[in-house]
Design a protein around this motif. Structure first.
Motif, PDB file in Angstrom:
ATOM      1  N   TYR A 168       0.842  -1.202   0.000  1.00 56.37           N
ATOM      2  CA  TYR A 168       0.000   0.000   0.000  1.00 56.37           C
ATOM      3  C   TYR A 168       0.874   1.247   0.000  1.00 56.37           C
ATOM      4  CZ  TYR A 168      -4.216  -2.687   0.786  1.00 56.37           C
ATOM      5  OH  TYR A 168      -5.259  -3.553   0.625  1.00 56.37           O
TER       6      TYR A 168
ATOM      7  N   GLU B  83     -12.900  -0.052  -0.330  1.00 52.35           N
ATOM      8  CA  GLU B  83     -11.677  -0.358  -1.081  1.00 52.35           C
ATOM      9  C   GLU B  83     -12.086  -1.084  -2.360  1.00 52.35           C
ATOM     10  OE1 GLU B  83      -7.320  -2.496  -0.537  1.00 52.35           O
ATOM     11  OE2 GLU B  83      -8.884  -2.895   0.927  1.00 52.35           O
TER      12      GLU B  83
ATOM     13  N   SER C  60      -5.729  -2.434  -5.793  1.00 56.77           N
ATOM     14  CA  SER C  60      -6.864  -1.820  -5.115  1.00 56.77           C
ATOM     15  C   SER C  60      -6.648  -0.322  -4.958  1.00 56.77           C
ATOM     16  CB  SER C  60      -7.094  -2.465  -3.744  1.00 56.77           C
ATOM     17  OG  SER C  60      -6.068  -2.119  -2.843  1.00 56.77           O
ATOM     18  N   ASP C  61      -7.756   0.350  -4.678  1.00 62.75           N
ATOM     19  CA  ASP C  61      -7.742   1.788  -4.429  1.00 62.75           C
ATOM     20  C   ASP C  61      -8.675   2.045  -3.253  1.00 62.75           C
ATOM     21  OD1 ASP C  61      -7.167   4.653  -5.501  1.00 62.75           O
ATOM     22  OD2 ASP C  61      -9.314   4.586  -5.067  1.00 62.75           O
TER      23      ASP C  61
ATOM     24  N   ALA D 173      -5.188   5.792  -0.779  1.00 64.41           N
ATOM     25  CA  ALA D 173      -4.098   4.813  -0.829  1.00 64.41           C
ATOM     26  C   ALA D 173      -4.382   3.837  -1.964  1.00 64.41           C
ATOM     27  CB  ALA D 173      -3.982   4.065   0.486  1.00 64.41           C
ATOM     28  N   GLN D 174      -3.325   3.386  -2.599  1.00 67.97           N
ATOM     29  CA  GLN D 174      -3.437   2.387  -3.651  1.00 67.97           C
ATOM     30  C   GLN D 174      -2.523   1.223  -3.284  1.00 67.97           C
ATOM     31  OE1 GLN D 174      -2.509   5.725  -4.631  1.00 67.97           O
ATOM     32  NE2 GLN D 174      -4.688   6.152  -4.685  1.00 67.97           N
ATOM     33  N   SER D 175      -2.863   0.056  -3.801  1.00 65.84           N
ATOM     34  CA  SER D 175      -1.997  -1.091  -3.552  1.00 65.84           C
ATOM     35  C   SER D 175      -1.923  -1.960  -4.791  1.00 65.84           C
ATOM     36  CB  SER D 175      -2.508  -1.920  -2.380  1.00 65.84           C
ATOM     37  OG  SER D 175      -3.655  -2.648  -2.749  1.00 65.84           O
TER      38      SER D 175
END
Length: 111
Positions: A35, A82, A95-96, A101-103
């Motif tokens: 993340y 998410e 994911s966002d 946060a993004q991962s």
């Protein structure tokens, strides 16, 4: 919700399914998602139930998702705001979280 299971996703999840195989199948994945901007790594548990025609259930970290859709080899869903994409062919996770946060990360099948 579009739970139809395209042939590409079926191939990515199970390889070849033989006629004598049971009607229901289960795949478990562990995805190591990094993340950003926090640079923290979370281990995400993904379970996918499916039959020979469609995905029947998706669970993330033990929580059954309310809805999901399938596009090619990608399962799109959301948990707690998410937005999550799981690509069964790669296998990978993206994911966002509400734009804050993004991962992304790699997934491994578990027994």
């Amino acid at each position: 919700m579009n739970p139809r299971l395209p042939a590409l996703l079926l191939s990515a999840l199970a390889g070849s399914v033989q006629a004598a195989a049971p009607a229901r199948h289960h795949v478990a994945l562990v995805c190591e998602a990094v993340y950003l901007p926090a640079r923290s790594t979370w281990s995400r548990q993904v379970e996918i139930d499916y039959d020979q025609r469609k995905v029947t259930a998706v669970r993330i970290d033990g929580v059954t998702v309310y809805s999901f859709s399938v596009t090619g080899t990608v399962i799109l869903t959301a948990v707690d705001n998410e937005r999550i994409q799981i690509d069964a062919a790669a296998p990978s996770w993206q994911s966002d979280f509400r734009g804050l946060a993004q991962s992304q990360g790699h997934c491994e099948r578990t027994p």
